[in-house]
Design a protein around this motif. Structure first.
Motif, short mmCIF file in Angstrom:
data_model
loop_
_atom_site.label_atom_id
_atom_site.label_comp_id
_atom_site.label_asym_id
_atom_site.label_seq_id
_atom_site.Cartn_x
_atom_site.Cartn_y
_atom_site.Cartn_z
N SER A 7 0.85 -1.18 0.00
CA SER A 7 0.00 0.00 0.00
C SER A 7 0.88 1.23 0.00
N ASP A 8 0.27 2.34 -0.31
CA ASP A 8 0.91 3.66 -0.18
C ASP A 8 2.29 3.71 -0.82
N THR A 9 2.31 3.46 -2.13
CA THR A 9 3.57 3.53 -2.87
C THR A 9 3.93 4.97 -3.22
N HIS A 10 2.95 5.84 -3.37
CA HIS A 10 3.14 7.28 -3.56
C HIS A 10 4.25 7.65 -4.54
N ASP A 11 4.26 6.98 -5.69
CA ASP A 11 5.18 7.31 -6.77
C ASP A 11 6.67 7.14 -6.44
N ASN A 12 7.00 6.47 -5.34
CA ASN A 12 8.41 6.25 -5.02
C ASN A 12 8.89 5.05 -5.83
N LEU A 13 9.34 5.33 -7.06
CA LEU A 13 9.69 4.26 -7.99
C LEU A 13 10.81 3.34 -7.49
N PRO A 14 11.88 3.84 -6.86
CA PRO A 14 12.89 2.91 -6.34
C PRO A 14 12.30 1.98 -5.27
N ALA A 15 11.41 2.47 -4.43
CA ALA A 15 10.79 1.63 -3.40
C ALA A 15 9.83 0.62 -4.03
N VAL A 16 9.07 1.06 -5.04
CA VAL A 16 8.17 0.15 -5.74
C VAL A 16 8.98 -0.96 -6.40
N ARG A 17 10.08 -0.59 -7.01
CA ARG A 17 10.97 -1.57 -7.65
C ARG A 17 11.44 -2.60 -6.63
N LYS A 18 11.81 -2.14 -5.45
CA LYS A 18 12.28 -3.03 -4.37
C LYS A 18 11.15 -3.98 -3.94
N ALA A 19 9.93 -3.45 -3.80
CA ALA A 19 8.79 -4.29 -3.41
C ALA A 19 8.50 -5.33 -4.48
N VAL A 20 8.54 -4.93 -5.74
CA VAL A 20 8.30 -5.86 -6.85
C VAL A 20 9.36 -6.97 -6.84
N GLU A 21 10.61 -6.60 -6.67
CA GLU A 21 11.69 -7.59 -6.61
C GLU A 21 11.46 -8.56 -5.45
N PHE A 22 11.06 -8.02 -4.29
CA PHE A 22 10.81 -8.86 -3.12
C PHE A 22 9.69 -9.86 -3.41
N PHE A 23 8.57 -9.37 -3.94
CA PHE A 23 7.44 -10.25 -4.24
C PHE A 23 7.83 -11.31 -5.28
N ASN A 24 8.58 -10.91 -6.30
CA ASN A 24 9.01 -11.87 -7.32
C ASN A 24 9.94 -12.93 -6.72
N GLU A 25 10.85 -12.53 -5.82
CA GLU A 25 11.75 -13.48 -5.16
C GLU A 25 10.98 -14.45 -4.26
N GLN A 26 9.90 -13.97 -3.66
CA GLN A 26 9.09 -14.80 -2.76
C GLN A 26 8.12 -15.71 -3.54
N ASN A 27 8.05 -15.52 -4.85
CA ASN A 27 7.15 -16.29 -5.72
C ASN A 27 5.69 -16.16 -5.29
N VAL A 28 5.28 -14.94 -4.97
CA VAL A 28 3.87 -14.74 -4.62
C VAL A 28 3.01 -15.06 -5.84
N GLU A 29 1.78 -15.47 -5.56
CA GLU A 29 0.87 -15.86 -6.63
C GLU A 29 -0.14 -14.78 -6.97
N LEU A 30 -0.22 -13.76 -6.11
CA LEU A 30 -1.12 -12.63 -6.29
C LEU A 30 -0.56 -11.47 -5.49
N VAL A 31 -0.72 -10.25 -6.01
CA VAL A 31 -0.33 -9.06 -5.26
C VAL A 31 -1.57 -8.18 -5.10
N ILE A 32 -1.80 -7.75 -3.87
CA ILE A 32 -2.88 -6.82 -3.56
C ILE A 32 -2.27 -5.47 -3.23
N HIS A 33 -2.80 -4.42 -3.83
CA HIS A 33 -2.36 -3.04 -3.54
C HIS A 33 -3.55 -2.31 -2.92
#
Length: 170
Positions: A7-33
């Protein structure tokens, strides 16, 4: 099913990138924002998710038409069913709506954002999850949550340090 919650990504692209990398590494099957993407250009990073993204609008999402066009976001309240678990998602701007969803006895989990503070708590038989803020602007902590519907467990993680900030069994 392993679900990533942000939640609350507020256009912080480096932080969003980090969250996306984390979720991809964890092999999540769905992401909720849970809202407050802010502008459609955040989609560049969110489209790098390996899992599908579902989300709701937040109070700072001014360009709703653009967010709908690039991410498919269309609602302020979302219902999801995963492994027999019923989940409601709302940004959480109005605490009365959050309480009503939790106390309705219709949902096992209610996901919110808005406060920028991570939290896992019980309200009757419903678990409320606030993953905190991905952007880190208010608390200085960039956090997300992982909901494991099979293990029936929620974990909140600092995406910069990997530190476990909270855990609860459902």
């Amino acid at each position: 099913m392993l679900i990533g919650i942000m939640s609350d990504t507020h256009d912080n692209l480096p932080a969003v990138r980090k969250a996306v990398e984390f979720f991809n590494e964890q092999n999540v099957e769905l992401v909720i924002h849970a809202g407050d993407y802010v502008a459609p250009f955040v989609a560049r990073e969110l489209k790098k998710l390996k899992a599908p993204l579902k989300g709701v609008f937040g109070n700072n999402d001014g360009e709703k038409k653009g967010l709908h066009e690039v991410l498919g976001i269309a609602d302020e309240i979302l219902e999801i069913e995963a492994d027999g678990m019923k989940i409601a998602v709302t940004h959480g701007t109005d605490e009365r709506i959050v309480r009503a969803l939790a106390r309705s006895r219709l949902y096992d989990v209610v996901v919110v954002g808005h406060t920028h503070r991570y939290e896992i708590r019980e309200d009757g038989r419903t678990i409320l999850i606030n993953p905190g803020e991905v952007c880190g602007y208010i608390t200085g902590i960039k956090s997300v949550a992982l909901l494991d519907t099979r293990k029936r467990e929620v974990r909140i993680v600092n995406i910069e340090t990997g530190e476990l900030l909270g855990v609860m069994s459902l």
